[in-house]
Design a protein around this motif. Sequence first.
Motif, PDB file in Angstrom:
ATOM      1  N   ILE A 231      13.690 -21.718   7.878  1.00 48.12           N
ATOM      2  CA  ILE A 231      12.929 -21.570   9.117  1.00 48.12           C
ATOM      3  C   ILE A 231      13.409 -22.641  10.089  1.00 48.12           C
ATOM      4  O   ILE A 231      13.622 -23.793   9.704  1.00 48.12           O
ATOM      5  CB  ILE A 231      11.404 -21.680   8.884  1.00 48.12           C
ATOM      6  N   SER A 232      13.622 -22.275  11.323  1.00 46.65           N
ATOM      7  CA  SER A 232      14.149 -23.224  12.309  1.00 46.65           C
ATOM      8  C   SER A 232      13.280 -23.238  13.551  1.00 46.65           C
ATOM      9  O   SER A 232      12.404 -22.377  13.733  1.00 46.65           O
ATOM     10  CB  SER A 232      15.581 -22.840  12.689  1.00 46.65           C
ATOM     11  N   ASP A 233      13.504 -24.246  14.388  1.00 38.67           N
ATOM     12  CA  ASP A 233      12.857 -24.327  15.700  1.00 38.67           C
ATOM     13  C   ASP A 233      11.342 -24.228  15.591  1.00 38.67           C
ATOM     14  O   ASP A 233      10.690 -23.455  16.283  1.00 38.67           O
ATOM     15  CB  ASP A 233      13.401 -23.226  16.617  1.00 38.67           C
ATOM     16  N   VAL A 234      10.783 -25.065  14.707  1.00 41.91           N
ATOM     17  CA  VAL A 234       9.325 -25.079  14.523  1.00 41.91           C
ATOM     18  C   VAL A 234       8.645 -25.797  15.681  1.00 41.91           C
ATOM     19  O   VAL A 234       7.520 -25.479  16.057  1.00 41.91           O
ATOM     20  CB  VAL A 234       8.976 -25.743  13.174  1.00 41.91           C
ATOM     21  N   HIS A 235       9.320 -26.772  16.256  1.00 41.41           N
ATOM     22  CA  HIS A 235       8.862 -27.479  17.459  1.00 41.41           C
ATOM     23  C   HIS A 235       7.445 -28.032  17.309  1.00 41.41           C
ATOM     24  O   HIS A 235       6.605 -27.879  18.190  1.00 41.41           O
ATOM     25  CB  HIS A 235       8.940 -26.557  18.686  1.00 41.41           C
ATOM     26  N   VAL A 236       7.181 -28.675  16.155  1.00 40.47           N
ATOM     27  CA  VAL A 236       5.892 -29.354  15.984  1.00 40.47           C
ATOM     28  C   VAL A 236       5.669 -30.305  17.159  1.00 40.47           C
ATOM     29  O   VAL A 236       6.585 -31.019  17.552  1.00 40.47           O
ATOM     30  CB  VAL A 236       5.900 -30.129  14.643  1.00 40.47           C
ATOM     31  N   PRO A 237       4.511 -30.318  17.802  1.00 38.10           N
ATOM     32  CA  PRO A 237       3.216 -29.761  17.373  1.00 38.10           C
ATOM     33  C   PRO A 237       2.922 -28.365  17.898  1.00 38.10           C
ATOM     34  O   PRO A 237       1.761 -27.938  17.881  1.00 38.10           O
ATOM     35  CB  PRO A 237       2.230 -30.766  17.974  1.00 38.10           C
TER      36      PRO A 237
END
Length: 317
Positions: A88-94
Amino acid sequence: MKGWTPEQVQFVIDQRAKNVKIDAIAKSLDKSYDSVSNKLKGLVCSGKVNRIGHVSPSSLRNVADKYVPAVQPNYDQFFKLKGDAMVISDVHVPFHHIELIELLMKVAIKFKVKTLIIPGDFLNGDAFSRFATGFRGEVNQEIEFNDADYILTKLLKVFDRIVWTTGNHEDRYYKAFGGSIPHVRFLNMINDQITSNLDDKKRIKVSNYPYSELNESWLIGHPQNFGSSGGTVPARIADKYEKNIICGHNHQFGMQMSMSGKYIGIDHGCGADPLKIEYYMKGFNTYRTWQNGFTMILNNKPYVFNLKMTDWNWWLK
């Protein structure tokens, strides 16, 4: 002392190679400025010293014969993994999509996949963005780290290890320090900040490379390029590297065979919630809509999941 000894001449050559001024050389030799200056003119004419004061190449031969060049690294130390993996990529937490992350974990549990690969942009890093955003400042950075700790803690209940490689958003932190800290050390510092449990830290492997290799036949990474349609960029990368490719960064969904027909390129979307991304929601343009998804590599075969199009009941029954 009148005249010049060989030792004094060599001293002048050595000092001028270091760009020492003439008056300083004269003082060291207890000679007049004019005497040293005239000697230098003669050395320039003979080719032993060049006009800017450096030693000529012919005079360096003895030094070069003894010189041992520094060993420069080969940039091939990226992670080389084996087995099954979720990607999985580009989760950009938060600004993560929590529903998608929970589905990722359910699929991993169902198929007993114990490795998670995150190819870049796990963190968003707005506090260090060069763009004007509404999520800057120390307090908001603390929110980002706390949310990242929360997500990683959840993921580590399912996965034995997490492999985290870099994307352009991780680079925001690195660039904020002007590159004064080695990249991988800085990523480990971030891991220390956002992962509260010591045992968990040991199971998170960070890399300063933007990709990792899986089963010698897949490269999974965060390319510099992005395309207007899903699958285009990874398909082009595939023939270059002669491997199948899974890409982050594009936030699109699609698969294409490479031009040679030997490899497959996959864009599987992102792990962020587009509704929470300020520049995406406030942007008024013709760019394609972001897609949410992830990939499972099982027995070295890809299975690509899309939040809206996948039959989740069938996969998780």
